[in-house]
Every structure is written in structure tokens, then in C-alpha cells.
Enzyme design. Structure first.
Site, short mmCIF file in Angstrom:
data_model
loop_
_atom_site.label_atom_id
_atom_site.label_comp_id
_atom_site.label_asym_id
_atom_site.label_seq_id
_atom_site.Cartn_x
_atom_site.Cartn_y
_atom_site.Cartn_z
N GLY A 99 0.83 -1.22 0.00
CA GLY A 99 0.00 0.00 0.00
C GLY A 99 0.86 1.26 0.00
O GLY A 99 2.09 1.20 -0.06
N VAL A 150 1.39 3.62 2.42
CA VAL A 150 2.27 3.78 3.58
C VAL A 150 3.31 2.66 3.58
O VAL A 150 4.49 2.88 3.90
CB VAL A 150 1.45 3.79 4.89
N ARG A 209 -4.84 -11.11 -2.07
CA ARG A 209 -4.80 -10.71 -3.49
C ARG A 209 -3.35 -10.62 -3.98
O ARG A 209 -3.06 -10.79 -5.15
CB ARG A 209 -5.47 -9.33 -3.68
N SER A 210 -2.45 -10.31 -3.05
CA SER A 210 -1.04 -10.11 -3.42
C SER A 210 -0.14 -11.28 -3.03
O SER A 210 0.93 -11.46 -3.63
CB SER A 210 -0.50 -8.85 -2.70
N CYS A 264 -1.24 11.57 11.17
CA CYS A 264 -0.25 12.45 10.52
C CYS A 264 -0.41 13.93 10.88
O CYS A 264 0.57 14.68 10.87
CB CYS A 264 -0.30 12.25 9.02
N GLY A 276 -2.01 12.41 2.25
CA GLY A 276 -2.52 11.86 3.50
C GLY A 276 -3.76 11.02 3.32
O GLY A 276 -4.15 10.26 4.21
N GLU A 296 -10.98 12.77 11.55
CA GLU A 296 -9.66 13.38 11.77
C GLU A 296 -9.65 14.32 12.99
O GLU A 296 -8.71 14.33 13.78
CB GLU A 296 -9.28 14.15 10.51
N LYS A 347 -9.58 12.39 16.21
CA LYS A 347 -8.27 11.77 16.42
C LYS A 347 -7.26 12.81 16.92
O LYS A 347 -6.53 12.58 17.87
CB LYS A 347 -7.74 11.16 15.11
N ARG A 389 -8.72 19.52 3.85
CA ARG A 389 -7.83 18.97 2.80
C ARG A 389 -7.61 20.07 1.78
O ARG A 389 -8.58 20.72 1.34
CB ARG A 389 -8.50 17.76 2.15
N HIS A 436 1.68 18.55 5.92
CA HIS A 436 0.50 19.09 6.59
C HIS A 436 0.89 20.39 7.31
O HIS A 436 1.83 20.40 8.12
CB HIS A 436 -0.04 18.10 7.63
#
Ligand SMILES: NC(=O)c1ccc[n+]([C@@H]2O[C@H](COP(=O)([O-])OP(=O)(O)OC[C@H]3O[C@@H](n4cnc5c(N)ncnc54)[C@H](OP(=O)(O)O)[C@@H]3O)[C@@H](O)[C@H]2O)c1
Length: 348
Positions: A13, A15, A39-40, A148, A178, A200, A203, A233, A240
Site C-alpha cells: 500500500g 504507507v 490478493r497479493s 499524521c 494523507g 480526523e 483523532k 484537505r 500538513h
């Protein structure tokens, strides 16, 4: 020193790719294992992964065969960059089987016995690990890094904690990266601002109180400050930006705060950890800095930048903070956590 073998859960992915990149030529860690979904699994990393970072996929990882995210044949130390919808169960299974899981996912961050680390600020919260192991009957452990945007805010507030943080209002301008890949539709973000990022704000508010909180016995007492976040965003690729207003109980001067930011150091600097920025929070004098395009990549993306510190007519002070969201806000943060854990004997 023999390098420690490490794996990445969710290595295919966005990250996960940052982990692969950041761990290239790491002096202590050797990435030998990549896990992803079924899948991978069974494919070579180069076939399973659409590489979306600048530069070529590291050759050493390209030839690894992607594994199922099941404990067993993975190295003892694994970084986690899995989709949040599966991270809870899989990370727990790895910790239960004796793995040290250094996670970037949100799933376990707010659990009382799980350290949520910004190692310059709360390295002592690692003392939750033996409590977690005892309570859950695990040989392994889970340690997490923050969201983040939280990491940018807490690094900026860390040097100010000594002045008694009472209230914080933080407004973010968060980069598109992000949101992962493909992230936000170009029709929505081009020449536009999206004033909502699901989950967000909550968090940022809760994680900030935990990170800046104090360890008392077997629990973290959250910072007793009110924290209010507005998350947006914006059409920026990486980095950020957060504008912050703060009320402080011990009425310092602006010069006191700037001096505290410049003097601020933590365990990663004291232990000279390989990924530690020499100066974790850099104060910039220019009236129009920090800026994401010009500053986020500096110090390998591992420092936070603060500027425009000035009096606030509503609270006491206001300023601008910036950090690299996929490096210090994700993969780099987790690698720094693991370096601290190694230096403090948590990987023995
Ligand atoms: N994007 C960011 O900047 C950012 C920042 C901070 C935190 N995070 C967090 O980091 C995590 C990963 O985000 P991302 O943007 O990298 O997501 P992503 O690109 O969608 O990658 C998700 C990864 O999880 C794997 N995965 C999915 N289902 C799985 C399963 N059932 N078993 C094992 N692995 C599975 C995927 O493997 P396949 O390729 O095989 O599907 C992939 O490697 C999320 O928890 C996110 O909230 C993201």
C-alpha cells in the site's frame, strides 16, 4: 552489529511503500519480509505493487515474494501499514504470537495499555509495554505512532508543555497524500478546499491529550487541556500545515517560547538514533515560512517546523506548524519508534 530482520504488514500500500523506501540501507534494520492481502500473497513484490513513490522500487524488495499477513514465518519485528479495516485482528494475532508490532494504523492507538509515541515527547510511555503484555498474556507487543496531523501539532506543542498548556485551537491544511491512493478525486481537490476529513478532528483532539499526558503508574493521565481541531484537505501534495492558537497558564514571552522550541531535544536526540533529526522542531524566522513545498522534505522529512509565533488577542500566542505527513506522520515515525525500542532494550 548484525542487522535486525524486519517485515512490513501491508507493504504493497501507500504507507507500506514509504516503509520500503525509508528502510532502504537502514543501519540497524534489514527488510526481508513483505506481507499484504491474499490478493497479493504469492506474487513478487514488483508484480503485486503499483509503485507510486518518486524513484525506482528498491531492488532488494522487488524480488521478495509477498506473504499472507499471518504470524509464523515473519520476522519478530514487523511494521504495520495495513488497511484499518483489517489491522485490529491481524496486529493482535501477531502480538499474541510473540511479534513486536510497530503500527501506523489508528486501530490500537487509544487503548489504555498501548503506547502512542512521539519519542521526543513521551518516550517514557513505552513503560506501558510490560503492562500490556501482562494484561493480555502476550509475549509480543503493539506500539503505535499518531495520526499524521497530530504528530505535527504535538511536536510543536511539546516544547510549550512546560508553560502549562490550557487550551488549543488547531486548524489544518492537509496534503492530498494523507488520503492514500487514489485519495481524493481531482475534480474535488483542484483549486478547492475540502472542509471535512472523516474522523480526523476527533483523532487530533484525543491523541494530542494522550501524547502530551503523563504516565502515572500503569496509565497515562491525559493532558488536562481543551483541544479543538478543524481539519481541511487542500491541494498540496506532501506536508500538513497547522495553524495553532494556544493559551498557557504561566504567561511566558514570545522569546521564551522560541528559546524553548530551539532548545527542545528528546530521547531520539540524546541516543543519536539513526532517523532522529538533530533538532526535532525548527523555528523559522522568515515571515512567510514554513511552507509545505519548500520545507516539508528538509531533515529527511523527520523534523517539524514552526514559524510566525506572535501574540494572539483571543488566546496567548498563535503560530504556524508544518511536518511531512507520510514520513514523520507515518513510516518515518514508526521506524524512529522501533529505533528507540531497540536502544531501550524492548527488542531484546
Ligand atoms: N496514507 C497516509 O498518508 C496515511 C497516513 C497515516 C496513516 N495511514 C494509515 O495507514 C494504513 C494504510 O494506509 P494506506 O494509505 O497505505 O492504504 P492502502 O494503500 O490502501 O494499503 C493498504 C494495505 O493493506 C493491505 N491489506 C488490505 N487488506 C488486507 C488484508 N485482509 N490482510 C492483509 N493486508 C491487507 C493491502 O494489501 P493489497 O495490496 O494486497 O490489497 C495494502 O498493502 C491505514 O490504516 C491508514 O489509516 C495512512
Amino acid at each position: 552489529m548484525k542487522k535486525i530482520e524486519v517485515g512490513v504488514l501491508g507493504a504493497t500500500g501507500m504507507v507500506g511503500q514509504h516503509f520500503v523506501n525509508f528502510l532502504q540501507s537502514h543501519p540497524w534494520f534489514d527488510l526481508t519480509w513483505a506481507g499484504a492481502s491474499d490478493r497479493s500473497a504469492g506474487k513478487k513484490y514488483r508484480e503485486a505493487t503499483s509503485w507510486r513513490l518518486n524513484g525506482a522500487m528498491p531492488q532488494t524488495v522487488a524480488d521478495l515474494t509477498v506473504q499472507d499477513c499471518k504470524p509464523g514465518n515473519a520476522p519478530r519485528l514487523v511494521f504495520s501499514a495495513m488497511d484499518a479495516s483489517v489491522a485490529t485482528e491481524i496486529e493482535r494475532a501477531f502480538a499474541q504470537a510473540g511479534h513486536i508490532v510497530v503500527s501506523n494504523s489508528r486501530n490500537h492507538r487509544m487503548e489504555a495499555d498501548v503506547p502512542l509515541l512521539v519519542p521526543e515527547i513521551n518516550a517514557d510511555h513505552l513503560k506501558l509495554v510490560p503492562i500490556q503484555q501482562k494484561k493480555r498474556g502476550w509475549k509480543g507487543q503493539i506500539v503505535t505512532n499518531p495520526n499524521c496531523s497530530t504528530v505535527v501539532l504535538t511536536m510543536a506543542l511539546g516544547p510549550l508543555k512546560q508553560f502549562g498548556i490550557e487550551r488549543v485551537v488547531a486548524t489544518t491544511m492537509q496534503a492530498i497524500s494523507g488520503a492514500g491512493y487514489p485519495g481524493v478525486a481531482s475534480m474535488d481537490i483542484n483549486a478547492n478546499v475540502l472542509p471535512f476529513i472523516g474522523g480526523e478532528e476527533e483523532k487530533m483532539q484525543q491523541e494530542t491529550q494522550k501524547i502530551l499526558g503523563d504516565l502515572r503508574g500503569d496509565r497515562v493521565e491525559p493532558l488536562p487541556a481543551k483541544v479543538s481541531a478543524h481539519c481541511n484537505r487542500v491541494p498540496v501534495v506532501d506536508g500538513h500545515t497547522v495553524t495553532v492558537s494556544v493559551a498557557l497558564s504561566k504567561k511566558p514571552s514570545a522569546q521564551d517560547l522560541i528559546a524553548a522550541i530551539r532548545a527542545f531535544r528528546g530521547a531520539p536526540q540524546e541516543r543519536a538514533l539513526p532517523s532522529a533529526p538533530v533538532q526535532p522542531v525548527i523555528y523559522m524566522e522568515e515571515e512567510n515560512r514554513p511552507q509545505p513545498r519548500r520545507d516539508a522534505d528538509r531533515e529527511r522529512g523527520m523534523a517539524a517546523f514552526v514559524g510566525r509565533l506572535r501574540l494572539c488577542p483571543v488566546f496567548d500566542f498563535k503560530f504556524v506548524a508544518l511536518g511531512h505527513n507520510t514520513i514523520r506522520g507515518a513510516a518515518g515515525a514508526a521506524v524512529l519508534n522501533a529505533e528507540l525500542m531497540s536502544a531501550e532494550g524492548y527488542l531484546d
